[in-house]
Design an enzyme around this catalytic site. Sequence first.
Site, mmCIF file in Angstrom:
data_model
loop_
_atom_site.group_PDB
_atom_site.id
_atom_site.type_symbol
_atom_site.label_atom_id
_atom_site.label_comp_id
_atom_site.label_asym_id
_atom_site.label_seq_id
_atom_site.Cartn_x
_atom_site.Cartn_y
_atom_site.Cartn_z
ATOM 1 N N GLY A 104 -42.463 -32.280 82.078
ATOM 2 C CA GLY A 104 -42.278 -33.511 81.301
ATOM 3 C C GLY A 104 -43.631 -34.152 81.058
ATOM 4 O O GLY A 104 -44.667 -33.473 81.032
ATOM 5 N N LYS A 213 -41.008 -39.235 92.042
ATOM 6 C CA LYS A 213 -40.755 -40.556 92.608
ATOM 7 C C LYS A 213 -39.251 -40.821 92.582
ATOM 8 O O LYS A 213 -38.695 -41.141 91.525
ATOM 9 C CB LYS A 213 -41.539 -41.600 91.815
ATOM 10 C CG LYS A 213 -43.062 -41.421 91.981
ATOM 11 C CD LYS A 213 -43.896 -42.331 91.096
ATOM 12 C CE LYS A 213 -45.392 -42.184 91.432
ATOM 13 N NZ LYS A 213 -46.286 -42.879 90.512
ATOM 14 N N LYS A 298 -41.336 -48.621 94.081
ATOM 15 C CA LYS A 298 -42.015 -49.464 93.073
ATOM 16 C C LYS A 298 -41.291 -49.393 91.732
ATOM 17 O O LYS A 298 -41.392 -50.305 90.911
ATOM 18 C CB LYS A 298 -43.501 -49.106 92.975
ATOM 19 C CG LYS A 298 -43.830 -47.706 92.472
ATOM 20 C CD LYS A 298 -43.830 -47.569 90.969
ATOM 21 C CE LYS A 298 -43.967 -46.120 90.525
ATOM 22 N NZ LYS A 298 -43.759 -45.939 89.085
ATOM 23 N N ASN A 363 -40.371 -47.759 83.029
ATOM 24 C CA ASN A 363 -39.277 -48.538 83.631
ATOM 25 C C ASN A 363 -39.350 -49.996 83.180
ATOM 26 O O ASN A 363 -38.344 -50.599 82.814
ATOM 27 C CB ASN A 363 -39.381 -48.471 85.173
ATOM 28 C CG ASN A 363 -38.924 -47.125 85.704
ATOM 29 O OD1 ASN A 363 -37.740 -46.817 85.722
ATOM 30 N ND2 ASN A 363 -39.879 -46.296 86.119
ATOM 31 N N GLN A 393 -36.658 -43.547 86.320
ATOM 32 C CA GLN A 393 -36.270 -43.277 87.715
ATOM 33 C C GLN A 393 -35.768 -44.555 88.399
ATOM 34 O O GLN A 393 -35.044 -44.507 89.379
ATOM 35 C CB GLN A 393 -37.467 -42.726 88.492
ATOM 36 C CG GLN A 393 -38.074 -41.478 87.871
ATOM 37 C CD GLN A 393 -37.268 -40.223 88.115
ATOM 38 O OE1 GLN A 393 -37.527 -39.452 89.013
ATOM 39 N NE2 GLN A 393 -36.253 -40.030 87.284
#
Length: 450
Positions: A104, A213, A298, A363, A393
């Site tokens: 990716g 992650k 995070k 995100n 994620q």
Amino acid sequence: MEGIARFNTVGIVGDETCMLSPAPRGTSSSLLTPYNISNFHLPLSPFHIDIITLFLSLFLSVLFVVVFIFVFMAPAQELQHDQQAPPPSDEAPYKSRVTIVGSGNWGSVASKLIASNTLRLNSFHDEVRMWVYEEILPSGEKLTEVINRTNENVKYLPGIKLGRNVVADPDLENAVKDANMLVFVTPHQFMEGICGRLVGKVRGDVEAISLIKGMEVKMEGPCMISTLISQQLGLNCCVLMGANIANEIAVEKFSEATVGYRVDRDIAEKWVQLFSTPFFIVTAVQDVEGVELCGTLKNVVAIAAGFVDGLEMGNNTKAAIMRIGLREMKAFSKLLFSSVKDTTFFESCGVADLITTCLGGRNRKVAEAFAKNGGKRSFDELEAEMLQGQKLQGVSTAKEVYEVLSHRGWLDLFPLFATVHEISIGRLPPSAIVEHSERKPKFSLADGSI
Ligand SMILES: NC(=O)c1ccc[n+]([C@@H]2O[C@H](COP(=O)([O-])OP(=O)(O)OC[C@H]3O[C@@H](n4cnc5c(N)ncnc54)[C@H](O)[C@@H]3O)[C@@H](O)[C@H]2O)c1
Ligand SMILES: O=P(O)(O)OC[C@H](O)CO
């Protein structure tokens, strides 16, 4: 062994034949068959001759079979063995072979970094294999074929050359079979399936590193992705996390990263060597769980920061959300693993990654759009529209963290984490991020204890 045993048996038969005595001179040939070999006269009956002939023909047949096997079959067996035995015979045994599992946005940049180093360093084989989840592009071509022709991942990292020594491979098993260094870098939700396909397919001496992650939540409790890889494939797995927005590293802007290792410092140094460049500085710390939990958690805070941006609440509010988020990251990590070190939160994987993600990550960006739309458009819809195949994620991690919190009765201790999930599923409005996150936890989380 079977051949040797048979050969010995033949030898014994041969010895027995030699025990026949020479025929005494003048012995009548009418009583004994005149079986002369030079000056030997063997006093044998037709029955004995039959037995000897039988043994001799048996001996000759076995000898023929043994010679045939040695002359014609052995080279073929050796060839077959060479084909199965890693490492391949055309390379020096000390050279490591690297395969990247994932292609990716970050996977492609990781391939570029690694490929520049394998060309430069003698201890690595030049070629870097990159497993690609095959896709058909709008042009009708296969993504792997385009990557191999243009040396560019036109879908996930357009405009960046990966290095001629990167070979895209759509066959997962083939991509990993010769590698003794595996780099895992896919969205975390695909890892359970990928590991399942790789059981028994990797080399016995393989080392791994995860750049992923995220986490899984199982019946037994939370499972970090590096643990999933280690347990399913029976190998040692380090992690690499940090303030690493892939598109910035792709154009060689200065960044740092942290390798987390469990025991073996030498292995960690080898990973540092494989990733480091003058613009990408990597440091190793002995704290796998701490490093991985920083990178994972995070992303939940980044969703909260995106809500704040979408609601246009300003920098002070965003800084407050980041501070509360960092406190929850540390407390949650230390509650799950008492070994997690405070110092890890000051490495690139800790506060630096939190800052960069809350400023410029995917995100944050999609969460901002979610809040701007008053929570009326789902994350799935926005992700598909805004990221074109790249994956968030933070939303699924918030759900996984929420499951752990509810199962352990910790919901009140982590108001920011809990609120992010409840907003993401539409149970609370985006504005709840401030009202709920600012609630004081019932107990002090300062040292991670309840
Ligand atoms: N992109 C970044 O800036 C960045 C930086 C650091 C860490 N990471 C982390 O690295 C990991 C991978 O992120 P990325 O940016 O490389 O990926 P990405 O977000 O670009 O995800 C898309 C990838 O998933 C693959 N995919 C889609 N469906 C799949 C399936 N069913 N099975 C397997 N693969 C499938 C696609 O082929 C593509 O390679 C994530 O955990 C992410 O948090 C990303
Ligand atoms: O774009 P994000 O939000 O997935 O974050 C990217 C990296 O994790 C930043 O280090």
